[in-house]
Design a protein around this motif. Sequence first.
Motif, PDB file in Angstrom:
ATOM      1  N   SER A 105       1.001  -1.194   0.200  1.00 38.34           N
ATOM      2  CA  SER A 105      -0.126   0.175  -0.184  1.00 38.34           C
ATOM      3  C   SER A 105       1.230   1.475   0.365  1.00 38.34           C
ATOM      4  CB  SER A 105      -0.823  -0.050   1.505  1.00 38.34           C
ATOM      5  OG  SER A 105      -2.005  -1.124   1.514  1.00 38.34           O
ATOM      6  N   LEU A 108       2.261   1.856  -3.419  1.00 34.44           N
ATOM      7  CA  LEU A 108       1.191   1.936  -4.139  1.00 34.44           C
ATOM      8  C   LEU A 108       1.014   3.556  -4.136  1.00 34.44           C
ATOM      9  CD1 LEU A 108      -0.975   1.576  -6.738  1.00 34.44           C
ATOM     10  CD2 LEU A 108      -2.517   0.581  -4.524  1.00 34.44           C
ATOM     11  N   GLU A 109       0.960   3.718  -2.776  1.00 33.30           N
ATOM     12  CA  GLU A 109       0.489   5.407  -2.740  1.00 33.30           C
ATOM     13  C   GLU A 109       1.875   6.535  -3.213  1.00 33.30           C
ATOM     14  OE1 GLU A 109      -1.860   7.036  -1.576  1.00 33.30           O
ATOM     15  OE2 GLU A 109      -2.875   4.953  -1.777  1.00 33.30           O
ATOM     16  N   SER A 111       4.091   5.494  -5.914  1.00 36.37           N
ATOM     17  CA  SER A 111       4.084   5.745  -7.742  1.00 36.37           C
ATOM     18  C   SER A 111       2.670   6.358  -8.072  1.00 36.37           C
ATOM     19  CB  SER A 111       3.886   3.801  -7.896  1.00 36.37           C
ATOM     20  OG  SER A 111       2.444   3.483  -7.218  1.00 36.37           O
ATOM     21  N   LYS A 112       1.627   6.835  -7.220  1.00 38.10           N
ATOM     22  CA  LYS A 112       0.414   7.844  -7.717  1.00 38.10           C
ATOM     23  C   LYS A 112       1.310   9.053  -7.037  1.00 38.10           C
ATOM     24  CE  LYS A 112      -3.299   4.604  -6.193  1.00 38.10           C
ATOM     25  NZ  LYS A 112      -4.215   4.562  -5.562  1.00 38.10           N
ATOM     26  N   MET A 113       1.445   9.336  -6.546  1.00 38.50           N
ATOM     27  CA  MET A 113       1.977  10.585  -6.599  1.00 38.50           C
ATOM     28  C   MET A 113       3.201  11.567  -7.831  1.00 38.50           C
ATOM     29  SD  MET A 113       1.177  11.092  -3.043  1.00 38.50           S
ATOM     30  CE  MET A 113       0.672  10.530  -1.780  1.00 38.50           C
ATOM     31  N   LYS A 114       2.080  12.943  -7.575  1.00 35.92           N
ATOM     32  CA  LYS A 114       2.975  13.079  -8.872  1.00 35.92           C
ATOM     33  C   LYS A 114       3.888  14.364  -8.452  1.00 35.92           C
ATOM     34  CE  LYS A 114      -0.479  12.415 -12.392  1.00 35.92           C
ATOM     35  NZ  LYS A 114      -1.443  11.216 -11.563  1.00 35.92           N
ATOM     36  N   TYR A 169      -1.009   8.955   3.045  1.00 37.20           N
ATOM     37  CA  TYR A 169      -2.880   9.374   3.015  1.00 37.20           C
ATOM     38  C   TYR A 169      -2.829  10.562   2.957  1.00 37.20           C
ATOM     39  CZ  TYR A 169      -4.045   4.664   2.544  1.00 37.20           C
ATOM     40  OH  TYR A 169      -4.669   3.073   2.667  1.00 37.20           O
ATOM     41  N   ARG A 172      -1.525  12.752   0.139  1.00 34.73           N
ATOM     42  CA  ARG A 172      -2.639  12.895  -1.526  1.00 34.73           C
ATOM     43  C   ARG A 172      -3.590  13.936  -1.498  1.00 34.73           C
ATOM     44  NH1 ARG A 172      -5.446   7.643  -2.440  1.00 34.73           N
ATOM     45  NH2 ARG A 172      -6.779   7.624  -0.753  1.00 34.73           N
ATOM     46  N   LYS A 176      -4.611  16.831  -3.719  1.00 36.96           N
ATOM     47  CA  LYS A 176      -5.937  17.293  -4.197  1.00 36.96           C
ATOM     48  C   LYS A 176      -6.235  18.572  -3.856  1.00 36.96           C
ATOM     49  CE  LYS A 176      -7.570  13.235  -4.184  1.00 36.96           C
ATOM     50  NZ  LYS A 176      -8.746  11.299  -4.082  1.00 36.96           N
TER      51      LYS A 176
END
Length: 192
Positions: A105, A108-109, A111-114, A169, A172, A176
């Motif tokens: 997890s 994964l988090e 890898s999602k971060m830009k 989290y 992220r 956003k």
Amino acid sequence: MAQDIRDLFKDDKVAFETMPENHQDRFLKKLDEVLPVEPKKHHFNWLGIAASVILFLGLGFGVYSYFQPNIENSSVVVSTQAIKTKTLGDVSPGLKKVEDYYLASINLELSKMKYTPETKDVFDGYLLQLRELDEEYKRLSLELTESGPTELTINALIDNLKFRLNLLYRLRSQLKEFNTSETHVDEVELMS
């Protein structure tokens, strides 16, 4: 009929003729005409130079290594053998599933971060906190290895993984909010 040469010398039948005095000089002159001797030119022998350079470098390295302080005799001894630390998976299969879930997890988090130049400060702050939690996790794993599994250590390891995931989290959601507020600012600028 073959004769023994020793017999001929004993009987003194062979007359010994002497060579002329300048025979050797004439022979050398003829030899020089057939095979002339060129004067030796001094050529750089590159192979010899390269061998000398390699020899000096090797000797220099040997002397340098010899005069370096011996690490084994110093007061701080660093072990070259890495200590194999235990993980939650080494304690039980159920804990391995928990550890794998949290680590997957977290990855994964991440890898999602830009990452953008605008969010650099936010990222750096969170990455610093993640690095501190990772160091704490390594310390706890070392404690697990040295002291054996205890409920306190196992709970601390699981809590560390939870903290890291919760931190991601929050990162992220903060990204956003940052992107949303930036989009609203861009829309307001376009309307003006």
